[in-house]
Scaffold this motif. Structure first.
Motif, short mmCIF file in Angstrom:
data_model
loop_
_atom_site.label_atom_id
_atom_site.label_comp_id
_atom_site.label_asym_id
_atom_site.label_seq_id
_atom_site.Cartn_x
_atom_site.Cartn_y
_atom_site.Cartn_z
N ASP A 146 -15.64 -4.58 1.48
CA ASP A 146 -15.90 -5.52 2.41
C ASP A 146 -16.57 -4.89 3.81
O ASP A 146 -16.71 -5.86 4.72
N MET A 147 -17.04 -3.74 3.76
CA MET A 147 -17.72 -3.30 4.68
C MET A 147 -19.26 -3.73 4.44
O MET A 147 -19.68 -3.97 3.33
N VAL A 148 -19.78 -4.03 5.41
CA VAL A 148 -21.23 -4.32 5.16
C VAL A 148 -22.19 -3.22 6.04
O VAL A 148 -22.01 -3.32 7.19
N ILE A 149 -23.11 -2.57 5.47
CA ILE A 149 -23.78 -1.54 6.34
C ILE A 149 -25.26 -1.52 5.72
O ILE A 149 -25.62 -1.91 4.68
N THR A 150 -26.15 -1.07 6.50
CA THR A 150 -27.59 -0.79 6.21
C THR A 150 -27.83 0.15 5.64
O THR A 150 -27.15 1.30 5.92
N VAL A 151 -28.85 0.16 4.74
CA VAL A 151 -29.39 1.60 4.15
C VAL A 151 -30.60 1.36 4.59
O VAL A 151 -31.34 0.84 3.84
N LYS A 178 -15.28 -7.53 6.36
CA LYS A 178 -16.01 -8.94 6.44
C LYS A 178 -15.25 -10.09 5.42
O LYS A 178 -14.91 -9.46 4.36
N SER A 179 -15.02 -11.13 5.79
CA SER A 179 -14.38 -12.22 5.18
C SER A 179 -15.44 -12.74 4.17
O SER A 179 -16.60 -12.79 4.28
N GLU A 180 -14.86 -13.69 3.28
CA GLU A 180 -15.71 -14.43 2.41
C GLU A 180 -16.83 -15.17 3.01
O GLU A 180 -18.13 -15.22 2.98
N LEU A 181 -16.22 -16.10 4.34
CA LEU A 181 -17.20 -16.74 5.17
C LEU A 181 -18.17 -15.95 5.81
O LEU A 181 -19.32 -16.30 5.97
N GLU A 182 -17.71 -14.92 6.47
CA GLU A 182 -18.61 -13.96 7.23
C GLU A 182 -19.81 -13.49 6.11
O GLU A 182 -20.94 -13.44 6.52
N LEU A 183 -19.46 -13.10 4.84
CA LEU A 183 -20.34 -12.49 3.99
C LEU A 183 -21.21 -13.52 3.50
O LEU A 183 -22.69 -13.51 3.43
N ALA A 184 -20.70 -14.90 3.46
CA ALA A 184 -21.68 -16.07 3.25
C ALA A 184 -22.94 -16.13 4.35
O ALA A 184 -24.01 -16.34 3.97
N LEU A 185 -22.64 -16.18 5.36
CA LEU A 185 -23.27 -16.14 6.76
C LEU A 185 -24.23 -14.88 6.44
O LEU A 185 -25.56 -15.44 6.85
N ILE A 186 -23.93 -13.96 6.28
CA ILE A 186 -24.80 -12.38 6.33
C ILE A 186 -25.95 -12.76 5.36
O ILE A 186 -26.96 -12.47 5.08
N GLN A 187 -25.31 -13.42 4.10
CA GLN A 187 -26.02 -13.60 2.88
C GLN A 187 -27.25 -14.50 3.08
O GLN A 187 -28.34 -14.36 2.74
N TYR A 188 -26.76 -15.67 3.87
CA TYR A 188 -27.82 -16.45 4.20
C TYR A 188 -28.87 -16.18 5.17
O TYR A 188 -30.10 -16.35 5.05
N ALA A 189 -28.48 -15.28 6.24
CA ALA A 189 -29.38 -14.74 7.00
C ALA A 189 -30.49 -13.67 6.20
O ALA A 189 -31.55 -13.58 6.66
N ASN A 190 -29.75 -12.97 5.36
CA ASN A 190 -30.64 -12.13 4.28
C ASN A 190 -31.55 -13.05 3.66
O ASN A 190 -32.71 -12.79 3.46
N ASP A 191 -31.08 -14.16 3.18
CA ASP A 191 -31.93 -14.82 2.08
C ASP A 191 -33.07 -15.35 2.90
O ASP A 191 -34.34 -15.50 2.51
N ILE A 192 -32.84 -15.97 3.98
CA ILE A 192 -34.08 -16.60 4.74
C ILE A 192 -35.18 -15.31 5.43
O ILE A 192 -36.21 -15.62 5.48
N SER A 193 -34.38 -14.19 5.84
CA SER A 193 -35.25 -13.29 6.38
C SER A 193 -36.06 -12.54 5.25
O SER A 193 -37.25 -12.03 5.31
N SER A 194 -35.51 -12.40 3.92
CA SER A 194 -36.25 -11.95 2.82
C SER A 194 -37.36 -12.57 2.48
O SER A 194 -38.61 -12.03 2.24
N ALA A 195 -37.13 -14.10 2.54
CA ALA A 195 -38.33 -14.75 2.26
C ALA A 195 -39.35 -14.76 3.25
O ALA A 195 -40.53 -14.78 3.17
N ALA A 196 -39.05 -14.79 4.67
CA ALA A 196 -39.82 -14.64 5.57
C ALA A 196 -40.84 -13.34 5.46
O ALA A 196 -41.84 -13.27 5.84
N HIS A 197 -39.91 -12.33 5.18
CA HIS A 197 -40.72 -10.93 4.92
C HIS A 197 -41.84 -11.20 4.02
O HIS A 197 -42.82 -10.58 4.17
N VAL A 198 -41.56 -11.96 2.73
CA VAL A 198 -42.45 -11.96 1.79
C VAL A 198 -43.61 -12.77 2.25
O VAL A 198 -44.82 -12.57 2.04
N GLU A 199 -43.25 -13.84 2.92
CA GLU A 199 -44.52 -14.68 3.80
C GLU A 199 -45.33 -13.67 4.59
O GLU A 199 -46.55 -13.92 4.61
#
Length: 466
Positions: free
Chosen positions: A374-379, A155-176
């Protein structure tokens, strides 16, 4: 709907004739992933080409009927797409053959590299492009797919930024969702809270996959939430919840699972299983770095869970012997994780010369690669009590000797626990992109109304009391 109304049982829905469901309904288009990766185009019906000799890119737009403007909105000029998608030129789709020939100056027919290859995750083949007058070109269907699949692994820096954003909003939604979970609700009510949150506050129209909102024994169904099991159970006091949900933003996704007691308080048995999975989750992440084998990470998670179950009295005997007998696959039949990006299960898990294992559990691995930067993988380790696996194991002398038969009966209706985070492999280790309550005491605090992230005072107090 007022907040106090969320926990009330909804009225029974009306009966709907089956033929009503057969009516065609337009759905929001989700672009083909490789096309999205190369061009970022969100509209349907486009073709694209890249001249590998000079890097020039061409989009071919559909020539729309004038009626389109009546029903779907203004017809955009080609210049709009050229500017929006930053390509070299844009032409109409019915001009593909002529344009490509005009841009070719070599001898003989132009050579087109078409995308066609096996997705080793879904076991489906991508469909190569077809258009009029293709006989005027030479084509190659074997070269492009493995190269693009390998590109998508890193993943490039821009791709990582998008994945991070999706994680940020999804993490907050899980907390909600965690905060609003109450006994007596329906599973789909929690799904709807998540979907509303990521769209309302994150602009995420799509989710990465169908939400898994499993409670009670449903949490032992690995892909619960499908059409035949549509998140419709009532939450009961004493249930564990397993919520696997992730938002997608501009094609890039997230994949997060939280497990917690629906009443906000862990029982001793729930804590035993949860802590076993959490220990595996944390140990894997602390071990991940370039050069580490993903297969070994899976085995580490298995062994950690087995050790915890033995400590808790559910299992007996030598853990190394359990590993040799593949007992771990009885409790964690899926792989430890998968690549994540434009697809929830991003491609590249099995490159050329990589063989899929055949042993129980290991055969479900989505990749056997060595981790690289720069791999992104789920644990996502898990521990489940699945009758379809436990009953045969109890009848198999090679496995049953490790199982405490008196203790295992207590977990027959337990369901399961999964904890899933999205992790970026860095130069010297890794970064967890997900930010959800993980420790049992953190979950209990958040479900009791504490803010997330917890403030330092709450952290110090909880650590002191523990």
């Amino acid at each position: 709907m007022a907040g106090d109304d969320v926990g009330r049982p909804p009225p029974a829905p009306p009966e709907v004739a089956m033929e009503f469901h057969a009516l065609n309904r337009a759905k929001a288009v989700r672009q083909e992933s490789y096309f999205a990766y190369l061009f970022g185009v969100r509209e349907p019906g486009f073709y694209g080409a890249i001249d590998i000799s000079n890097g020039k890119s061409i989009l071919f737009a559909p020539r729309l009927d004038p009626d389109y403007a009546v029903w779907m909105g203004p017809i955009k000029p080609l210049s709009y797409f050229k500017e929006r998608y930053m390509v070299s030129m844009v032409c109409f789709r019915d001009e593909i053959s002529a344009v490509l020939h005009d841009h070719y100056s070599g001898p003989g027919k132009p050579l087109l590299f078409l995308l066609h290859g096996l997705n080793t995750d879904s076991n489906n083949f991508s469909k190569p492009a077809q258009f009029e007058e293709m006989e005027k070109f030479d084509t190659d269907q074997s070269f492009l797919h493995p190269i693009l699949s390998e590109c998508r692994v890193f993943k490039s820096e821009l791709e990582l930024a998008l994945i991070q954003y999706a994680n940020d909003i999804s993490s907050a939604a899980h907390v909600e969702v965690m905060r609003r979970t109450k006994v007596g609700m329906k599973e789909y009510q929690l799904e709807s809270i998540f979907l509303h949150y990521v769209y309302m506050y994150g602009g995420c129209r799509h989710c990465s996959y169908t939400c898994i909102c499993a409670t009670g024994e449903n949490s032992a169904v690995l892909h619960y939430g499908h059409a035949a099991a549509p998140n419709d159970r009532i939450l009961n006091d004493g249930d564990m919840a397993l919520f696997d949900m992730g938002a997608e933003y501009h094609f890039y996704g997230s994949d997060i699972t939280c497990s917690f007691p629906v009443n906000g308080k862990f029982t001793a048995d729930q804590r035993l299983v949860y802590d076993a999975v959490l220990k595996a989750h944390n140990l894997v992440i602390s071990t991940m770095r370039p050069g580490v084998s993903w297969t070994e990470m899976h085995k580490l998670a298995e062994k950690t869970i087995l050790e915890s179950l033995r400590t808790g009295g559910i299992l007996i005997g030598d853990v190394n012997e359990m590993m040799e007998a593949r007992l771990g696959a009885v409790f964690m039949p899926h792989g430890l994780g998968h690549f994540l990006g434009i697809d929830t299960h991003d491609p590249g898990g099995y490159g050329k010369g990589m063989d899929r294992p055949t042993e129980p559990g290991l055969k479900s691995l989505r990749t056997v690669r060595v981790l690289q930067e720069d791999m992104v993988i789920t644990v996502e380790p898990g521990c489940y009590f699945i009758d379809a696996l436990l009953v045969p194991a109890l009848e198999d002398s090679n496995l049953s000797k490790f199982i405490n038969h008196d203790e295992i009966c207590r977990f027959k209706k337990f369901g399961g626990v999964r904890i899933e985070s999205d992790v970026h492999v860095t130069a010297n280790g890794c970064q967890n992109l997900t930010n959800c309550p993980r420790e049992a005491w953190e979950i209990e605090a958040v479900m009791a109304g504490a803010p997330w992230p917890l403030d330092k005072g709450a952290l110090a107090s909880s650590n002191h009391s523990a």
